[in-house]
Design a protein around this motif. Structure first.
Motif, short mmCIF file in Angstrom:
data_model
loop_
_atom_site.label_atom_id
_atom_site.label_comp_id
_atom_site.label_asym_id
_atom_site.label_seq_id
_atom_site.Cartn_x
_atom_site.Cartn_y
_atom_site.Cartn_z
N PRO A 125 0.85 -1.20 0.00
CA PRO A 125 0.00 0.00 0.00
C PRO A 125 0.88 1.25 0.00
N SER A 126 0.30 2.35 -0.44
CA SER A 126 1.01 3.62 -0.35
C SER A 126 0.99 4.08 1.11
N VAL A 127 1.79 5.09 1.40
CA VAL A 127 1.78 5.67 2.74
C VAL A 127 0.37 6.16 3.08
N ALA A 128 -0.26 6.85 2.13
CA ALA A 128 -1.61 7.38 2.37
C ALA A 128 -2.62 6.26 2.60
N GLU A 129 -2.53 5.18 1.82
CA GLU A 129 -3.48 4.07 1.98
C GLU A 129 -3.27 3.36 3.31
N GLY A 155 14.98 -3.31 12.75
CA GLY A 155 15.40 -2.02 12.24
C GLY A 155 14.47 -0.87 12.56
N VAL A 156 13.38 -1.15 13.25
CA VAL A 156 12.41 -0.11 13.58
C VAL A 156 12.93 0.67 14.79
N PRO A 157 13.16 1.99 14.63
CA PRO A 157 13.63 2.78 15.77
C PRO A 157 12.60 2.79 16.90
N ALA A 158 13.07 2.65 18.11
CA ALA A 158 12.18 2.60 19.27
C ALA A 158 11.39 3.89 19.43
N ASP A 159 11.97 5.01 19.02
CA ASP A 159 11.31 6.30 19.21
C ASP A 159 10.65 6.82 17.94
N GLU A 170 6.97 7.97 10.44
CA GLU A 170 8.16 7.17 10.21
C GLU A 170 7.83 5.67 10.23
N LEU A 171 6.97 5.26 11.14
CA LEU A 171 6.57 3.85 11.21
C LEU A 171 5.80 3.43 9.97
N ILE A 172 4.89 4.28 9.51
CA ILE A 172 4.12 3.96 8.32
C ILE A 172 5.05 3.85 7.11
N ALA A 173 5.96 4.79 6.97
CA ALA A 173 6.91 4.75 5.85
C ALA A 173 7.76 3.48 5.91
#
Length: 113
Positions: free
Chosen positions: A39-43, A68-72, A77-80
């Motif tokens: 999906p896109s970021v928007a979707e 690799g997901v930053p804790a903060d 950023e998480l969606i991207a």
């Protein structure tokens, strides 16, 4: 008729069971193999809102990519990161009109029909 979409991974038993359950109920969703066509970021943002979940609540934390997901990391950023690494997106996700549900268990999708 309400448009329906299933974010599907054919290698996942829960995803296959969810698709079969929907088909048994006469629902023929547009099947999107989200690992091939993320999906896109928007979707993804829209679906998270429909689900009423934060990005981390839709992440598969057992996948190697999760390390690799930053804790903060913030929402954007998480969606991207999820779009860049679609393996992290929990499956299956069923979108029906203006509602969405995760098929875990598969019967959970029936609540939005």
């Amino acid at each position: 008729m309400t448009a329906s979409t299933l974010w599907h991974n054919p290698r996942c038993s829960k995803s296959r069971e969810t698709l079969a359950l929907l088909q048994q109920r006469g629902v023929a969703p547009t099947v999107v193999e989200y690992l091939k066509a993320p999906p896109s970021v928007a979707e993804l943002d829209r679906v998270l809102k429909l689900l009423g979940r934060a990005p981390r609540e839709l992440m598969r934390t057992g996948e190697d990519e999760y390390a690799g997901v930053p804790a903060d990391a913030g929402r954007a950023e998480l969606i991207a990161y999820m779009v860049a690494h679609p393996k992290l997106i929990e499956r299956p996700v069923f979108i029906h009109g203006k509602k969405a549900a995760v098929g875990r268990p598969p019967e959970a999708v029936l609540a939005i029909l």
